[in-house]
Motif scaffolding. Structure first.
Motif, PDB file in Angstrom:
ATOM      1  N   MET A 184      34.175 -27.611  -1.043  1.00 56.87           N
ATOM      2  CA  MET A 184      33.621 -27.525  -2.248  1.00 56.87           C
ATOM      3  C   MET A 184      32.420 -27.105  -2.665  1.00 56.87           C
ATOM      4  SD  MET A 184      35.662 -31.837  -3.390  1.00 56.87           S
ATOM      5  CE  MET A 184      34.890 -31.342  -4.894  1.00 56.87           C
ATOM      6  N   ALA A 185      31.485 -27.586  -2.201  1.00 57.65           N
ATOM      7  CA  ALA A 185      29.664 -27.430  -2.899  1.00 57.65           C
ATOM      8  C   ALA A 185      30.086 -26.167  -2.445  1.00 57.65           C
ATOM      9  CB  ALA A 185      29.363 -27.887  -1.328  1.00 57.65           C
ATOM     10  N   VAL A 186      30.533 -25.304  -1.191  1.00 62.44           N
ATOM     11  CA  VAL A 186      30.828 -23.540  -2.028  1.00 62.44           C
ATOM     12  C   VAL A 186      31.034 -22.957  -2.977  1.00 62.44           C
ATOM     13  CG1 VAL A 186      31.522 -21.440  -0.560  1.00 62.44           C
ATOM     14  CG2 VAL A 186      30.727 -23.651   0.429  1.00 62.44           C
ATOM     15  N   ARG A 187      31.838 -23.685  -3.066  1.00 62.34           N
ATOM     16  CA  ARG A 187      32.503 -23.391  -4.635  1.00 62.34           C
ATOM     17  C   ARG A 187      31.173 -23.687  -5.845  1.00 62.34           C
ATOM     18  NH1 ARG A 187      37.903 -24.740  -2.481  1.00 62.34           N
ATOM     19  NH2 ARG A 187      37.491 -26.831  -3.456  1.00 62.34           N
ATOM     20  N   ILE A 188      30.742 -24.482  -5.250  1.00 64.35           N
ATOM     21  CA  ILE A 188      30.365 -24.987  -7.020  1.00 64.35           C
ATOM     22  C   ILE A 188      28.897 -24.286  -6.767  1.00 64.35           C
ATOM     23  CG2 ILE A 188      29.198 -27.236  -7.842  1.00 64.35           C
ATOM     24  CD1 ILE A 188      30.983 -28.919  -6.784  1.00 64.35           C
ATOM     25  N   THR A 189      28.291 -23.927  -5.884  1.00 65.45           N
ATOM     26  CA  THR A 189      27.062 -23.315  -5.412  1.00 65.45           C
ATOM     27  C   THR A 189      26.953 -22.283  -5.485  1.00 65.45           C
ATOM     28  OG1 THR A 189      26.763 -23.826  -3.458  1.00 65.45           O
ATOM     29  CG2 THR A 189      26.124 -25.628  -4.104  1.00 65.45           C
ATOM     30  N   GLY A 190      28.291 -20.986  -5.417  1.00 62.12           N
ATOM     31  CA  GLY A 190      28.608 -20.310  -5.368  1.00 62.12           C
ATOM     32  C   GLY A 190      28.052 -19.548  -3.485  1.00 62.12           C
ATOM     33  N   ARG A 191      27.192 -20.174  -2.890  1.00 64.41           N
ATOM     34  CA  ARG A 191      26.443 -19.456  -1.953  1.00 64.41           C
ATOM     35  C   ARG A 191      27.364 -20.310  -0.470  1.00 64.41           C
ATOM     36  NH1 ARG A 191      20.936 -22.999  -2.782  1.00 64.41           N
ATOM     37  NH2 ARG A 191      20.293 -22.070  -4.730  1.00 64.41           N
ATOM     38  N   ARG A 192      26.669 -20.048   1.198  1.00 66.85           N
ATOM     39  CA  ARG A 192      27.839 -19.668   1.211  1.00 66.85           C
ATOM     40  C   ARG A 192      27.563 -20.790   2.876  1.00 66.85           C
ATOM     41  NH1 ARG A 192      32.455 -17.423   3.220  1.00 66.85           N
ATOM     42  NH2 ARG A 192      31.497 -16.567   5.264  1.00 66.85           N
ATOM     43  N   GLN A 193      26.038 -20.622   3.077  1.00 66.64           N
ATOM     44  CA  GLN A 193      25.384 -21.099   3.694  1.00 66.64           C
ATOM     45  C   GLN A 193      25.844 -23.218   4.216  1.00 66.64           C
ATOM     46  OE1 GLN A 193      21.024 -21.970   5.188  1.00 66.64           O
ATOM     47  NE2 GLN A 193      21.332 -20.117   5.909  1.00 66.64           N
ATOM     48  N   VAL A 194      25.790 -23.570   5.147  1.00 68.58           N
ATOM     49  CA  VAL A 194      26.192 -25.101   5.001  1.00 68.58           C
ATOM     50  C   VAL A 194      25.301 -25.928   6.286  1.00 68.58           C
ATOM     51  CG1 VAL A 194      27.615 -26.928   5.272  1.00 68.58           C
ATOM     52  CG2 VAL A 194      28.604 -25.162   3.613  1.00 68.58           C
ATOM     53  N   LEU A 195      24.374 -26.631   6.057  1.00 70.69           N
ATOM     54  CA  LEU A 195      23.630 -27.092   7.045  1.00 70.69           C
ATOM     55  C   LEU A 195      24.601 -28.174   7.582  1.00 70.69           C
ATOM     56  CD1 LEU A 195      20.300 -26.012   5.678  1.00 70.69           C
ATOM     57  CD2 LEU A 195      21.468 -25.044   7.425  1.00 70.69           C
ATOM     58  N   ILE A 196      24.096 -28.819   9.263  1.00 72.69           N
ATOM     59  CA  ILE A 196      25.300 -30.317   9.131  1.00 72.69           C
ATOM     60  C   ILE A 196      24.142 -30.271  10.439  1.00 72.69           C
ATOM     61  CG2 ILE A 196      27.294 -30.770  10.338  1.00 72.69           C
ATOM     62  CD1 ILE A 196      28.569 -28.549   9.081  1.00 72.69           C
ATOM     63  N   ALA A 197      24.049 -31.716  10.264  1.00 69.63           N
ATOM     64  CA  ALA A 197      23.328 -32.346  11.202  1.00 69.63           C
ATOM     65  C   ALA A 197      24.581 -32.633  12.302  1.00 69.63           C
ATOM     66  CB  ALA A 197      23.524 -34.124  10.951  1.00 69.63           C
ATOM     67  N   ARG A 198      23.525 -32.085  13.832  1.00 66.25           N
ATOM     68  CA  ARG A 198      24.543 -31.866  15.172  1.00 66.25           C
ATOM     69  C   ARG A 198      24.594 -33.495  15.881  1.00 66.25           C
ATOM     70  NH1 ARG A 198      22.883 -30.901  20.962  1.00 66.25           N
ATOM     71  NH2 ARG A 198      20.426 -31.792  20.057  1.00 66.25           N
ATOM     72  N   THR A 199      23.899 -34.343  15.048  1.00 62.91           N
ATOM     73  CA  THR A 199      24.995 -35.632  15.393  1.00 62.91           C
ATOM     74  C   THR A 199      26.433 -35.789  15.320  1.00 62.91           C
ATOM     75  OG1 THR A 199      23.544 -36.206  13.648  1.00 62.91           O
ATOM     76  CG2 THR A 199      22.665 -36.592  15.945  1.00 62.91           C
ATOM     77  N   VAL A 200      26.814 -34.811  14.197  1.00 59.22           N
ATOM     78  CA  VAL A 200      28.330 -35.091  14.145  1.00 59.22           C
ATOM     79  C   VAL A 200      29.090 -35.000  15.005  1.00 59.22           C
ATOM     80  CG1 VAL A 200      30.371 -33.773  12.777  1.00 59.22           C
ATOM     81  CG2 VAL A 200      28.107 -33.890  11.981  1.00 59.22           C
ATOM     82  N   GLY A 201      30.572 -35.975  15.549  1.00 57.97           N
ATOM     83  CA  GLY A 201      30.969 -35.505  16.317  1.00 57.97           C
ATOM     84  C   GLY A 201      31.598 -34.223  16.724  1.00 57.97           C
ATOM     85  N   PRO A 202      32.006 -34.295  17.754  1.00 56.48           N
ATOM     86  CA  PRO A 202      32.460 -32.803  18.620  1.00 56.48           C
ATOM     87  C   PRO A 202      33.513 -32.423  18.122  1.00 56.48           C
ATOM     88  CG  PRO A 202      32.675 -34.200  20.597  1.00 56.48           C
ATOM     89  CD  PRO A 202      31.659 -35.139  19.329  1.00 56.48           C
ATOM     90  N   ASP A 203      34.561 -34.051  17.914  1.00 56.44           N
ATOM     91  CA  ASP A 203      36.482 -33.208  17.131  1.00 56.44           C
ATOM     92  C   ASP A 203      35.491 -33.233  15.940  1.00 56.44           C
ATOM     93  OD1 ASP A 203      36.818 -34.169  19.536  1.00 56.44           O
ATOM     94  OD2 ASP A 203      37.900 -36.210  19.142  1.00 56.44           O
ATOM     95  N   LYS A 204      35.061 -33.813  15.022  1.00 56.64           N
ATOM     96  CA  LYS A 204      34.813 -33.125  13.492  1.00 56.64           C
ATOM     97  C   LYS A 204      34.196 -31.971  13.876  1.00 56.64           C
ATOM     98  CE  LYS A 204      34.171 -36.319  10.338  1.00 56.64           C
ATOM     99  NZ  LYS A 204      33.283 -37.665   9.720  1.00 56.64           N
ATOM    100  N   ARG A 205      33.382 -32.182  14.512  1.00 57.17           N
ATOM    101  CA  ARG A 205      32.671 -30.718  14.426  1.00 57.17           C
ATOM    102  C   ARG A 205      33.404 -29.907  14.485  1.00 57.17           C
ATOM    103  NH1 ARG A 205      28.050 -30.244  18.697  1.00 57.17           N
ATOM    104  NH2 ARG A 205      28.194 -32.936  18.801  1.00 57.17           N
ATOM    105  N   SER A 206      34.311 -29.106  15.489  1.00 56.07           N
ATOM    106  CA  SER A 206      35.536 -28.681  15.932  1.00 56.07           C
ATOM    107  C   SER A 206      36.611 -27.965  14.210  1.00 56.07           C
ATOM    108  CB  SER A 206      36.574 -28.763  16.911  1.00 56.07           C
ATOM    109  OG  SER A 206      37.333 -27.623  16.883  1.00 56.07           O
ATOM    110  N   LYS A 207      36.756 -28.954  13.968  1.00 53.73           N
ATOM    111  CA  LYS A 207      37.133 -29.736  12.408  1.00 53.73           C
ATOM    112  C   LYS A 207      37.062 -28.579  11.636  1.00 53.73           C
ATOM    113  CE  LYS A 207      40.699 -29.568  11.995  1.00 53.73           C
ATOM    114  NZ  LYS A 207      42.493 -28.730  11.894  1.00 53.73           N
ATOM    115  N   ILE A 208      35.675 -29.019  11.166  1.00 57.11           N
ATOM    116  CA  ILE A 208      34.814 -28.468  10.344  1.00 57.11           C
ATOM    117  C   ILE A 208      35.230 -26.750  10.298  1.00 57.11           C
ATOM    118  CG2 ILE A 208      32.444 -28.078   9.317  1.00 57.11           C
ATOM    119  CD1 ILE A 208      32.086 -30.863   9.150  1.00 57.11           C
TER     120      ILE A 208
END
Length: 467
Positions: free
Chosen positions: A156-180
């Motif tokens: 949604m954020a990508v569509r709203i801003t018209g940009r592609r880069q997403v910055l994510i905290a590395r402390t997110v769990g590996p399973d969620k990282r994989s799904k994202i």
């Protein structure tokens, strides 16, 4: 084993009678079922028989076999569990199960506005209470789980801003990282932002370096997967906004009776899992995701999932419940939809609504205070053990916290094995997921744990690591 001479008719597989199969093949003009797989390349096709056990044609024999398999499990009902990391053992009030087992909710599929007002109203009430808890205006009908909610929020954020880069905290769990990664790979370029070794929080200097005019969103969790509370949420939001990016925060709703809602420190989109709101722990189930925003058209029109609202009918004083901006969903425009939305986890939304209505604002505050007090007591007790450091991060924590065992000389896997011998599920082993944390485990304490439970864990760990 089924043979041509003695075919097995499986009572649980439709149309398994040989004569019925032949009739179906004749009706579609096929000589055998193999013709249906003609598009599958030969190297990918299995020609050998599957190594399966003999069939159980009788219901009793099948049930006995399955119950025997299930009996091998060790469950949180018979063992004291301190496992967390995305699915935690909370108390489920009896009324939650009573309501979600009702036929009009349990067996309902998508539902139509002409005959399903009760389900629409129940989900409207859920989203309204979630909005109050989150201090947001718009909340969707639940997605499959919190993983999908996070990935969809970023798209949604990508569509709203018209940009592609997403910055994510590395402390997110590996399973969620994989799904994202899976869900966003065609829509976004993902970059991971390192964390501060002392506090666990996002490294603000690394974030500032990574931000650019191509950044669509910055995503972090509060509380984080590793348990700590991100105390610089307002600074992260300000940094994101200064570069024209959105701030997306993952939050566990059960923490919001005591923690500040992300919207209050600048989050544009908030998402998470509602498993903690009245859902039992289940292998592969008991999860649903939420996404919340302010009531702004540019955000509302980017929701791919259904939104339920309330509106007056033709009868004065009467109100009805139904879809809001239905034309933006894949139900309406099919392949032209922003994302594909299938059968959502609406039943869990109704369950969470029952839970929130039962608890009320005061109940959620008391619950959060009780969880934090228990978790703090547990960390202090474990920290008394020689060689154990708890919590590993110098930051506040809500329900979960990292425990480091490096100084004991014992790997977490061995410690957990010895705990299990005493009917205790120890903390989730982090040594592979976050090797820089050494021999560490993620311990989870909730309202179900008594002081005696925590003392039992501390004494068991003391015996194991000091022997």
């Amino acid at each position: 084993m089924s043979t041509d001479e003695h075919p097995i008719v499986y009572p649980y597989i439709p149309n398994s009678v040989p004569a019925v199969k032949q009739q179906m093949l004749a009706d579609v003009g096929a000589a055998s079922a193999d013709e249906f797989y003609a598009d599958v390349p030969e190297p990918l096709r299995l020609r050998d028989t599957l190594q399966l056990p003999e069939p159980y044609p009788s219901e009793y024999a099948l049930r006995r076999h399955v119950e025997g398999l299930l009996a091998r499990n060790r469950t949180a009902d018979e063992c004291l569990s301190f496992l967390g990391g995305g699915c935690s053992q909370h108390y489920v009030p009896a009324v939650c199960d009573e309501i979600n087992r009702r036929g009009e909710f349990l067996t309902a599929y998508a539902g139509e506005p002409y005959d399903d007002h009760g389900r629409f109203q129940a989900l409207f009430e859920y989203t309204s209470m979630m909005g109050e808890l989150l201090n947001m205006d718009v909340v969707n009908v639940p997605t499959y789980d919190g993983f999908q909610a996070a990935a969809t929020a970023l798209r949604m954020a990508v569509r709203i801003t018209g940009r592609r880069q997403v910055l994510i905290a590395r402390t997110v769990g590996p399973d969620k990282r994989s799904k994202i990664r899976d869900y966003c790979q065609r829509a976004a370029e993902i970059r991971w932002v390192d964390f501060d070794a002392e506090t666990g929080g996002m490294d603000l200097a690394a974030l500032e370096t990574a931000l650019s005019d191509q950044t669509a969103a910055v995503y972090f969790e509060n509380p984080a997967y590793l348990g700590f509370v991100e105390t610089h949420g307002d600074e992260i939001a300000q940094m994101a906004h200064a570069h024209g990016a959105l701030c997306v925060v993952g939050a566990d709703p059960i923490s919001l009776g005591v923690l500040t809602p992300p919207a209050d420190y600048g989050a544009d989109i908030v998402c998470g899992d509602i498993q903690s709101l009245g859902m039992h722990m289940q292998y592969g189930g008991g999860h649903a995701g939420y996404i919340a925003t302010h009531d702004e058209v540019e955000y509302v029109m980017e929701y791919p999932s259904r939104l339920f609202g309330i509106a007056p009918t033709r009868v004065p004083g009467e109100y009805g419940f139904g879809d809001v901006a239905y034309e933006r969903t894949s139900f309406a425009v099919r392949e032209e939809g922003k994302e594909w939305v299938g059968t959502a986890a609406a039943l869990w939304g109704i369950t969470a609504g029952v839970y929130l209505a039962l608890m009320g604002p005061q109940g959620m505050a008391e619950l959060g205070e009780g969880v934090m007090a228990r978790a703090r007591y547990a960390a202090l007790r474990l920290n008394e053990i020689r060689g154990v450091r708890a919590p590993a991060f110098r930051a506040p924590h809500f329900r979960e916290f990292v425990v480091n065992f490096d100084a004991t000389g014992r790997p977490v896997a061995e410690i957990n094995r010895d705990l299990l011998a005493q009917d205790i599920f120890g903390g989730h082993d982090l040594s592979r997921e976050f090797p820089e944390l050494g021999q560490s485990a993620l311990y989870c304490v909730t309202e179900i744990h008594t002081q005696a439970d925590i003392d039992r864990l501390a004494e068991a760990l003391k015996e194991i690591v000091e022997k």
